[in-house]
Motif scaffolding. Structure first.
Motif: not given
Length: 147
Positions: A40-44, A50-57, A92-97, A129-130
């Motif tokens: 959902x975002x450019x990053x690592x 429960x999912x991922x943390x996507x580190x980004x700018x 599905x339900x997507x959760x962005x935190x 968080x995703x």
């Protein structure tokens, strides 16, 4: 004294082979296909409980991964920052935190790729968080893929 000589028993012409024990069919656990979900975002991405943390700018914006309807957009869930929950058309339900800001509101329809908000911070890192959940809210295992 005369003794009668014993004759050995006659063997059958063909000796039957012993029967092999019957094997029960091998039981394998059901294979569960792990959904592959676009980033959902450019990053690592880093796996979380429960999912991922996507580190980004810190200047990045996160986007909807599929069409759907916003179930929740707010910051009253303690410890999660701004949160957006989208019920996708596929169920599905997507959760962005951990968002800094959100640009959608509850009940709004969103398109795939639509900007939902700006990434926030977790500790010293910017990102979001995703999670991916079923309709009942339970989190599921999934794999992130870069498009």
């Amino acid at each position: 004294m005369y003794r009668k000589q014993e004759t050995p028993p006659k063997l059958p012409k063909e000796v039957p082979k012993p029967k092999e024990p019957t094997r029960e069919p091998e039981v394998r656990p059901p294979t569960v296909e792990v959904p592959k979900v676009p980033m959902p975002v450019k990053g690592v991405p880093t796996r979380s409980h429960r999912g991922y943390f996507i580190k980004s700018s810190c200047a990045e914006f996160f986007r909807a991964i599929e069409r759907g309807k916003v179930l929740y957009a707010g910051d009253d869930l303690k410890g999660y920052g701004w949160v957006v929950m989208v019920e996708q058309e596929d169920g599905y339900i997507t959760v962005y935190t951990r968002a800094e800001r959100v640009f959608v509101k509850k009940g709004e329809s969103v398109k795939k790729g639509q900007v939902l908000g700006k990434v926030g911070k977790q500790g010293q890192d910017c990102g979001i968080g995703f999670e991916l959940r079923l309709k009942d809210g339970s989190p599921i295992n999934f794999e992130l893929v870069k498009e």
